[in-house]
Scaffold this motif. Structure first.
Motif, PDB file in Angstrom:
ATOM      1  N   GLU A  82      39.238  33.991  34.321  1.00 17.11           N
ATOM      2  CA  GLU A  82      38.567  33.826  35.615  1.00 17.11           C
ATOM      3  C   GLU A  82      38.268  35.240  36.129  1.00 17.11           C
ATOM      4  O   GLU A  82      38.999  35.790  36.944  1.00 17.11           O
ATOM      5  CB  GLU A  82      39.443  33.047  36.592  1.00 17.11           C
ATOM      6  CG  GLU A  82      39.613  31.591  36.210  1.00 17.11           C
ATOM      7  CD  GLU A  82      40.445  30.823  37.213  1.00 17.11           C
ATOM      8  OE1 GLU A  82      39.857  30.145  38.082  1.00 17.11           O
ATOM      9  OE2 GLU A  82      41.673  30.902  37.117  1.00 17.11           O
TER      10      GLU A  82
ATOM     11  N   ASP B 122      35.874  28.856  42.068  1.00 18.81           N
ATOM     12  CA  ASP B 122      34.560  29.258  41.577  1.00 18.81           C
ATOM     13  C   ASP B 122      34.389  28.759  40.146  1.00 18.81           C
ATOM     14  O   ASP B 122      34.799  29.437  39.200  1.00 18.81           O
ATOM     15  CB  ASP B 122      34.429  30.788  41.633  1.00 18.81           C
ATOM     16  CG  ASP B 122      33.117  31.283  41.052  1.00 18.81           C
ATOM     17  OD1 ASP B 122      32.213  30.446  40.835  1.00 18.81           O
ATOM     18  OD2 ASP B 122      33.002  32.496  40.808  1.00 18.81           O
TER      19      ASP B 122
ATOM     20  N   ASN C 157      36.068  36.390  38.103  1.00 13.08           N
ATOM     21  CA  ASN C 157      35.740  36.528  39.527  1.00 13.08           C
ATOM     22  C   ASN C 157      36.928  36.245  40.443  1.00 13.08           C
ATOM     23  O   ASN C 157      36.794  36.357  41.668  1.00 13.08           O
ATOM     24  CB  ASN C 157      34.587  35.582  39.898  1.00 13.08           C
ATOM     25  CG  ASN C 157      33.320  35.893  39.139  1.00 13.08           C
ATOM     26  OD1 ASN C 157      33.145  37.003  38.645  1.00 13.08           O
ATOM     27  ND2 ASN C 157      32.436  34.918  39.038  1.00 13.08           N
TER      28      ASN C 157
ATOM     29  N   GLY D  79      32.853  31.051  37.550  1.00 11.67           N
ATOM     30  CA  GLY D  79      33.612  32.209  37.090  1.00 11.67           C
ATOM     31  C   GLY D  79      34.692  31.862  36.088  1.00 11.67           C
ATOM     32  O   GLY D  79      35.448  32.730  35.661  1.00 11.67           O
TER      33      GLY D  79
END
Length: 198
Positions: A107, A14, A109, A17
Motif C-alpha cells: 500500500e 484507498d 499510498n 493504492g
C-alpha cells in the motif's frame, strides 16, 4: 518527529493504492475468544524476524487484537516491524521470505505499508518506515484496550457483528475492516483526547 495532527488523522481506505502480490484467498472471517497462547506465538515469530534481519529491525511489536489479553480476535498474530525504509524491499524482502514471511501486499499510498503472510503460523507482518503514524496508533490502541475493559468489550462486539454480517449478507472479507472502522475511530478519539492529542 511526528506531529499530533499526523497521529490523529483518520486515513480513508484507498483501493487504488493497494497492490496484491499474492491474491487473497476467499474465506470466512472467524472471531474467536482470546487464546493465552497468542503471546508465545508472537514471541516465536518475533525471534524469526530478528534472526532474519538482525540490526535492521528498528522496532518490532505485537499489535492487533491478539496482543490484548481478554479480547476476542481473528486467530492471526499481527506484528508491526519498522525498518529504515519500507519501500526498499531489496534490503529486507528476501531475508523475510527465507524465514517464511511471504510478501502479500503493498500500500504505497498508505505510509508505504507492506504486509507479509507467515507461511506456517497464521500471522501478518506489517512493515513500516520510521515515524509512521499508523504504527503509533496501533500501540496507542493496544495499550488503551489493555487498560479499558469497556472499550475492549465494545470492540469485541463490533468485530463479532462484522463477522456475523459478512456471513449473513456475503461480501468480500476486506469489508470486515470497514464494518469495524466506526467503533475503532470512536475508541481512538477517546485515546487521543486522553493523551492530549485532540
Amino acid at each position: 518527529m511526528l506531529s499530533a495532527e499526523e497521529i490523529v488523522r483518520h486515513s480513508p481506505f484507498d483501493p487504488d493504492g493497494l497492490e496484491w502480490v499474492v491474491p487473497p484467498e476467499p474465506g470466512e472471517i472467524t472471531v474467536v475468544e482470546y487464546d493465552p497462547a497468542w503471546p508465545a506465538a508472537y514471541a516465536l515469530l518475533a525471534d524469526r524476524v530478528r534472526d532474519a534481519l538482525g540490526d535492521d529491525v528498528l522496532a518490532l511489536d505485537h499489535v492487533g487484537s491478539t496482543s490484548v489479553p481478554g479480547l476476542a480476535a481473528k486467530p492471526i498474530i499481527d506484528l508491526d516491524l519498522t525498518v529504515a525504509d519500507s519501500a526498499d524491499e531489496a534490503h529486507y524482502r528476501a531475508r523475510l521470505e527465507a524465514a517464511g514471511f511471504t510478501l502479500l501486499l503493498r500500500e504505497r499510498n498508505w505510509h508505504g505499508h507492506r504486509m507479509h503472510l507467515h507461511d506456517e503460523s497464521r500471522a501478518h507482518l506489517h512493515v513500516w518506515s520510521p515515524d509512521c503514524p499508523e504504527a503509533v496508533r496501533h500501540l496507542l490502541l493496544r495499550d488503551w484496550l489493555r487498560e479499558h475493559p469497556e472499550d475492549r468489550e465494545a470492540y469485541a462486539a463490533a468485530k463479532r457483528s462484522a463477522a456475523d454480517r459478512l456471513r449473513t449478507d456475503g461480501g468480500p472479507a476486506a469489508d470486515y475492516n470497514g464494518l469495524k472502522a466506526p467503533t475503532i475511530r470512536e475508541i481512538l478519539d477517546r485515546v487521543f483526547r486522553a493523551h492530549g492529542l485532540l
